[in-house]
Write a protein that holds these residues in place. Structure first.
Motif, PDB file in Angstrom:
ATOM      1  N   TYR A  45       0.836  -1.204   0.000  1.00  0.00           N
ATOM      2  CA  TYR A  45       0.000   0.000   0.000  1.00  0.00           C
ATOM      3  C   TYR A  45       0.874   1.259   0.000  1.00  0.00           C
ATOM      4  CZ  TYR A  45      -3.391   3.447   1.703  1.00  0.00           C
ATOM      5  OH  TYR A  45      -4.184   4.554   1.853  1.00  0.00           O
ATOM      6  N   HIS A  46       1.907   1.281   0.813  1.00  0.00           N
ATOM      7  CA  HIS A  46       2.785   2.455   0.913  1.00  0.00           C
ATOM      8  C   HIS A  46       3.574   2.669  -0.389  1.00  0.00           C
ATOM      9  CE1 HIS A  46       1.662   3.046   5.029  1.00  0.00           C
ATOM     10  NE2 HIS A  46       1.845   1.753   5.220  1.00  0.00           N
ATOM     11  N   PHE A  47       3.936   1.577  -1.054  1.00  0.00           N
ATOM     12  CA  PHE A  47       4.592   1.679  -2.367  1.00  0.00           C
ATOM     13  C   PHE A  47       3.664   2.362  -3.365  1.00  0.00           C
ATOM     14  CE2 PHE A  47       4.839  -0.247  -6.620  1.00  0.00           C
ATOM     15  CZ  PHE A  47       6.071   0.247  -7.021  1.00  0.00           C
ATOM     16  N   PHE A  48       2.392   1.932  -3.371  1.00  0.00           N
ATOM     17  CA  PHE A  48       1.419   2.531  -4.286  1.00  0.00           C
ATOM     18  C   PHE A  48       1.254   4.022  -4.005  1.00  0.00           C
ATOM     19  CE2 PHE A  48      -0.682  -1.860  -4.579  1.00  0.00           C
ATOM     20  CZ  PHE A  48      -0.023  -2.170  -5.753  1.00  0.00           C
ATOM     21  N   ILE A  49       1.196   4.401  -2.751  1.00  0.00           N
ATOM     22  CA  ILE A  49       1.056   5.817  -2.376  1.00  0.00           C
ATOM     23  C   ILE A  49       2.240   6.619  -2.914  1.00  0.00           C
ATOM     24  CG2 ILE A  49       0.992   7.462  -0.438  1.00  0.00           C
ATOM     25  CD1 ILE A  49      -1.629   5.889  -0.893  1.00  0.00           C
ATOM     26  N   ARG A  50       3.463   6.109  -2.724  1.00  0.00           N
ATOM     27  CA  ARG A  50       4.660   6.804  -3.222  1.00  0.00           C
ATOM     28  C   ARG A  50       4.594   6.976  -4.735  1.00  0.00           C
ATOM     29  NH1 ARG A  50       7.500   3.361  -0.131  1.00  0.00           N
ATOM     30  NH2 ARG A  50       8.321   2.265  -1.926  1.00  0.00           N
ATOM     31  N   GLN A  51       4.201   5.931  -5.445  1.00  0.00           N
ATOM     32  CA  GLN A  51       4.136   6.008  -6.891  1.00  0.00           C
ATOM     33  C   GLN A  51       3.052   6.980  -7.352  1.00  0.00           C
ATOM     34  OE1 GLN A  51       7.180   4.602  -7.038  1.00  0.00           O
ATOM     35  NE2 GLN A  51       6.537   4.074  -9.096  1.00  0.00           N
ATOM     36  N   LEU A  52       1.906   6.964  -6.695  1.00  0.00           N
ATOM     37  CA  LEU A  52       0.797   7.839  -7.089  1.00  0.00           C
ATOM     38  C   LEU A  52       1.076   9.309  -6.790  1.00  0.00           C
ATOM     39  CD1 LEU A  52      -2.181   5.579  -6.030  1.00  0.00           C
ATOM     40  CD2 LEU A  52      -1.516   6.191  -8.366  1.00  0.00           C
ATOM     41  N   LYS A  53       2.010   9.593  -5.888  1.00  0.00           N
ATOM     42  CA  LYS A  53       2.368  10.985  -5.604  1.00  0.00           C
ATOM     43  C   LYS A  53       2.979  11.666  -6.818  1.00  0.00           C
ATOM     44  CE  LYS A  53       2.910  10.895  -0.630  1.00  0.00           C
ATOM     45  NZ  LYS A  53       3.839  11.050   0.506  1.00  0.00           N
ATOM     46  N   GLN A  54       3.454  10.887  -7.785  1.00  0.00           N
ATOM     47  CA  GLN A  54       4.008  11.459  -9.022  1.00  0.00           C
ATOM     48  C   GLN A  54       2.953  12.235  -9.794  1.00  0.00           C
ATOM     49  OE1 GLN A  54       6.550   8.757 -11.406  1.00  0.00           O
ATOM     50  NE2 GLN A  54       6.011   7.263  -9.823  1.00  0.00           N
ATOM     51  N   ILE A  55       1.696  11.909  -9.564  1.00  0.00           N
ATOM     52  CA  ILE A  55       0.602  12.588 -10.272  1.00  0.00           C
ATOM     53  C   ILE A  55       0.565  14.062  -9.897  1.00  0.00           C
ATOM     54  CG2 ILE A  55      -1.908  12.738 -10.507  1.00  0.00           C
ATOM     55  CD1 ILE A  55      -1.911   9.650 -10.137  1.00  0.00           C
ATOM     56  N   ALA A  56       0.789  14.363  -8.627  1.00  0.00           N
ATOM     57  CA  ALA A  56       0.680  15.734  -8.146  1.00  0.00           C
ATOM     58  C   ALA A  56       1.970  16.526  -8.304  1.00  0.00           C
ATOM     59  CB  ALA A  56       0.276  15.723  -6.669  1.00  0.00           C
ATOM     60  N   MET A  57       3.083  15.855  -8.520  1.00  0.00           N
ATOM     61  CA  MET A  57       4.375  16.536  -8.575  1.00  0.00           C
ATOM     62  C   MET A  57       4.842  16.694 -10.020  1.00  0.00           C
ATOM     63  SD  MET A  57       6.125  14.267  -5.640  1.00  0.00           S
ATOM     64  CE  MET A  57       7.235  15.317  -4.753  1.00  0.00           C
ATOM     65  N   PRO A  58       5.332  17.870 -10.375  1.00  0.00           N
ATOM     66  CA  PRO A  58       5.906  18.044 -11.717  1.00  0.00           C
ATOM     67  C   PRO A  58       7.124  17.131 -11.878  1.00  0.00           C
ATOM     68  CG  PRO A  58       5.696  20.145 -10.588  1.00  0.00           C
ATOM     69  CD  PRO A  58       5.362  19.073  -9.606  1.00  0.00           C
ATOM     70  N   LYS A  59       7.358  16.625 -13.082  1.00  0.00           N
ATOM     71  CA  LYS A  59       8.465  15.701 -13.330  1.00  0.00           C
ATOM     72  C   LYS A  59       9.840  16.309 -13.070  1.00  0.00           C
ATOM     73  CE  LYS A  59       6.414  12.374 -16.247  1.00  0.00           C
ATOM     74  NZ  LYS A  59       6.750  11.023 -16.092  1.00  0.00           N
ATOM     75  N   ASN A  60       9.988  17.622 -13.211  1.00  0.00           N
ATOM     76  CA  ASN A  60      11.294  18.245 -13.007  1.00  0.00           C
ATOM     77  C   ASN A  60      11.461  18.820 -11.610  1.00  0.00           C
ATOM     78  OD1 ASN A  60       9.508  20.287 -13.326  1.00  0.00           O
ATOM     79  ND2 ASN A  60      10.613  21.359 -14.952  1.00  0.00           N
ATOM     80  N   ALA A  61      10.638  18.382 -10.663  1.00  0.00           N
ATOM     81  CA  ALA A  61      10.754  18.870  -9.278  1.00  0.00           C
ATOM     82  C   ALA A  61      11.772  18.071  -8.518  1.00  0.00           C
ATOM     83  CB  ALA A  61       9.412  18.790  -8.574  1.00  0.00           C
TER      84      ALA A  61
END
Length: 61
Positions: A45-61
């Protein structure tokens, strides 16, 4: 006829055709199903949360 396009899943990093796009990020059908069926107590579950956080963060952050 609709052309099928592969996208790279932000969870498993594999190219897939079927899945969902959230904002501009793709989640394949297999990962989507696994996310939905994973309990909050599961270690994955925590792995999925970390991966899904990419949705809210710009790729060059």
């Amino acid at each position: 006829m609709e052309e099928l396009t592969e996208h790279v899943c932000i969870i498993c990093n594999q190219s897939k055709i079927d899945g969902i796009t959230i904002v501009s990020q793709f989640v394949c059908e297999e990962c989507e199903s696994e996310i939905v069926h994973t309990s909050a107590e599961d270690a994955k579950y925590h792995f999925f949360i970390r991966q899904l956080k990419q949705i809210a963060m710009p790729k060059n952050a």
